[in-house]
Design a protein around this motif. Sequence first.
Motif, mmCIF file in Angstrom:
data_model
loop_
_atom_site.group_PDB
_atom_site.id
_atom_site.type_symbol
_atom_site.label_atom_id
_atom_site.label_comp_id
_atom_site.label_asym_id
_atom_site.label_seq_id
_atom_site.Cartn_x
_atom_site.Cartn_y
_atom_site.Cartn_z
ATOM 1 N N ALA A 30 -5.745 -10.582 -8.378
ATOM 2 C CA ALA A 30 -6.172 -10.062 -7.084
ATOM 3 C C ALA A 30 -7.640 -10.343 -6.801
ATOM 4 O O ALA A 30 -8.072 -10.290 -5.648
ATOM 5 C CB ALA A 30 -5.903 -8.566 -6.995
ATOM 6 N N HIS A 31 -8.445 -10.656 -7.795
ATOM 7 C CA HIS A 31 -9.870 -10.922 -7.588
ATOM 8 C C HIS A 31 -10.106 -12.296 -6.943
ATOM 9 O O HIS A 31 -11.169 -12.546 -6.385
ATOM 10 C CB HIS A 31 -10.634 -10.815 -8.909
ATOM 11 N N LEU A 32 -9.121 -13.182 -6.974
ATOM 12 C CA LEU A 32 -9.250 -14.485 -6.331
ATOM 13 C C LEU A 32 -8.976 -14.343 -4.828
ATOM 14 O O LEU A 32 -7.942 -13.800 -4.440
ATOM 15 C CB LEU A 32 -8.272 -15.495 -6.941
ATOM 16 N N PRO A 33 -9.872 -14.804 -3.953
ATOM 17 C CA PRO A 33 -9.719 -14.577 -2.505
ATOM 18 C C PRO A 33 -8.433 -15.182 -1.928
ATOM 19 O O PRO A 33 -7.764 -14.557 -1.100
ATOM 20 C CB PRO A 33 -10.942 -15.235 -1.876
ATOM 21 N N GLU A 34 -8.065 -16.409 -2.338
ATOM 22 C CA GLU A 34 -6.861 -17.029 -1.796
ATOM 23 C C GLU A 34 -5.612 -16.266 -2.217
ATOM 24 O O GLU A 34 -4.685 -16.064 -1.446
ATOM 25 C CB GLU A 34 -6.734 -18.491 -2.282
ATOM 26 N N VAL A 35 -5.610 -15.844 -3.452
ATOM 27 C CA VAL A 35 -4.471 -15.093 -3.976
ATOM 28 C C VAL A 35 -4.386 -13.727 -3.299
ATOM 29 O O VAL A 35 -3.302 -13.263 -2.951
ATOM 30 C CB VAL A 35 -4.576 -14.954 -5.511
ATOM 31 N N ALA A 36 -5.527 -13.088 -3.091
ATOM 32 C CA ALA A 36 -5.549 -11.772 -2.442
ATOM 33 C C ALA A 36 -5.005 -11.861 -1.019
ATOM 34 O O ALA A 36 -4.246 -10.986 -0.578
ATOM 35 C CB ALA A 36 -6.963 -11.211 -2.443
ATOM 36 N N ALA A 37 -5.371 -12.916 -0.283
ATOM 37 C CA ALA A 37 -4.873 -13.074 1.088
ATOM 38 C C ALA A 37 -3.363 -13.288 1.093
ATOM 39 O O ALA A 37 -2.636 -12.694 1.896
ATOM 40 C CB ALA A 37 -5.586 -14.238 1.767
ATOM 41 N N GLU A 38 -2.875 -14.162 0.211
ATOM 42 C CA GLU A 38 -1.435 -14.429 0.122
ATOM 43 C C GLU A 38 -0.681 -13.186 -0.336
ATOM 44 O O GLU A 38 0.385 -12.854 0.188
ATOM 45 C CB GLU A 38 -1.187 -15.593 -0.840
ATOM 46 N N PHE A 39 -1.264 -12.485 -1.307
ATOM 47 C CA PHE A 39 -0.625 -11.272 -1.821
ATOM 48 C C PHE A 39 -0.550 -10.206 -0.734
ATOM 49 O O PHE A 39 0.445 -9.487 -0.615
ATOM 50 C CB PHE A 39 -1.413 -10.762 -3.037
ATOM 51 N N SER A 40 -1.576 -10.117 0.097
ATOM 52 C CA SER A 40 -1.592 -9.146 1.192
ATOM 53 C C SER A 40 -0.482 -9.468 2.195
ATOM 54 O O SER A 40 0.215 -8.561 2.675
ATOM 55 C CB SER A 40 -2.950 -9.176 1.884
ATOM 56 N N ALA A 41 -0.285 -10.750 2.518
ATOM 57 C CA ALA A 41 0.776 -11.139 3.450
ATOM 58 C C ALA A 41 2.152 -10.829 2.868
ATOM 59 O O ALA A 41 3.050 -10.348 3.573
ATOM 60 C CB ALA A 41 0.666 -12.626 3.778
ATOM 61 N N VAL A 42 2.309 -11.102 1.563
ATOM 62 C CA VAL A 42 3.587 -10.811 0.899
ATOM 63 C C VAL A 42 3.847 -9.304 0.897
ATOM 64 O O VAL A 42 4.968 -8.856 1.129
ATOM 65 C CB VAL A 42 3.594 -11.396 -0.531
ATOM 66 N N LYS A 43 2.824 -8.520 0.642
ATOM 67 C CA LYS A 43 2.971 -7.053 0.621
ATOM 68 C C LYS A 43 3.361 -6.518 2.005
ATOM 69 O O LYS A 43 4.193 -5.617 2.120
ATOM 70 C CB LYS A 43 1.674 -6.376 0.159
ATOM 71 N N LYS A 44 2.768 -7.089 3.069
ATOM 72 C CA LYS A 44 3.116 -6.663 4.430
ATOM 73 C C LYS A 44 4.577 -6.969 4.724
ATOM 74 O O LYS A 44 5.280 -6.160 5.316
ATOM 75 C CB LYS A 44 2.222 -7.360 5.452
ATOM 76 N N GLN A 45 5.034 -8.123 4.287
ATOM 77 C CA GLN A 45 6.423 -8.499 4.507
ATOM 78 C C GLN A 45 7.365 -7.584 3.712
ATOM 79 O O GLN A 45 8.408 -7.167 4.216
ATOM 80 C CB GLN A 45 6.630 -9.960 4.109
ATOM 81 N N GLN A 46 6.973 -7.251 2.497
ATOM 82 C CA GLN A 46 7.795 -6.341 1.696
ATOM 83 C C GLN A 46 7.840 -4.958 2.321
ATOM 84 O O GLN A 46 8.886 -4.304 2.332
ATOM 85 C CB GLN A 46 7.239 -6.249 0.266
ATOM 86 N N LEU A 47 6.700 -4.500 2.844
ATOM 87 C CA LEU A 47 6.657 -3.191 3.486
ATOM 88 C C LEU A 47 7.536 -3.171 4.737
ATOM 89 O O LEU A 47 8.244 -2.193 4.995
ATOM 90 C CB LEU A 47 5.211 -2.823 3.836
ATOM 91 N N LYS A 48 7.509 -4.271 5.492
ATOM 92 C CA LYS A 48 8.357 -4.363 6.677
ATOM 93 C C LYS A 48 9.835 -4.313 6.289
ATOM 94 O O LYS A 48 10.634 -3.609 6.919
ATOM 95 C CB LYS A 48 8.046 -5.664 7.420
ATOM 96 N N ARG A 49 10.214 -5.050 5.237
ATOM 97 C CA ARG A 49 11.593 -5.027 4.754
ATOM 98 C C ARG A 49 11.987 -3.636 4.267
ATOM 99 O O ARG A 49 13.095 -3.166 4.491
ATOM 100 C CB ARG A 49 11.758 -6.049 3.626
#
Length: 190
Positions: A30-49
């Motif tokens: 999570a400390h890597l900026p690119e990974v954090a952005a992608e992880f945030s998008a994945v988390k939003k999609q999981q929350l929506k599901r």
Amino acid sequence: MIQKVSATLNQDAMSLITKLSPSYISNHLAHLPEVAAEFSAVKKQQLKRLKQRFIMAALVVVSGLGLFMIGQLSLAFSEKSYTYISDGVIKEGEPLMLFSQYRMDELGETADQQRARLQGNTKRFDREYLLLHKKQARHVVKDVADGKRLFELTDTNKNQDIRNDLLSILGMMVTVVGMFGFWYVFKFKD
């Protein structure tokens, strides 16, 4: 390191990262900026599901409870039946209470006239029953080929309708499926 692994598997680094478990990504990458952005998008999609599944499970539970209550309260299929009896056909111009055993006081009928009317009706006596599942008035007039029939409410019966029981059972089953839906949503939310 991730670049080297992704190159050997002929995949993009981000697609490889998204296949990792969310807990591993949040703890170690999570400390890597690119990974954090992608992880945030994945988390939003999981929350929506998760929200969609939760709403679907709630709708299934509410539908099941509704079916159960409809069956228990006999709202879909009436469990009462009403029996009406008509003693004969009333021709045009004759009073509706022609076959009544009581004196027609509103027409000024005397006791002798009542006896004569009842004796005259014995040849025309033709009893017919009418069974309804919705209560009408105390007296129901139906047109028939020769005139009219006056049906009088004589009995109310309460019958057990198996369709209401089946509707209640179906409601319980749908409610249980909805509860399993809730369990599934919370058990596998990641």
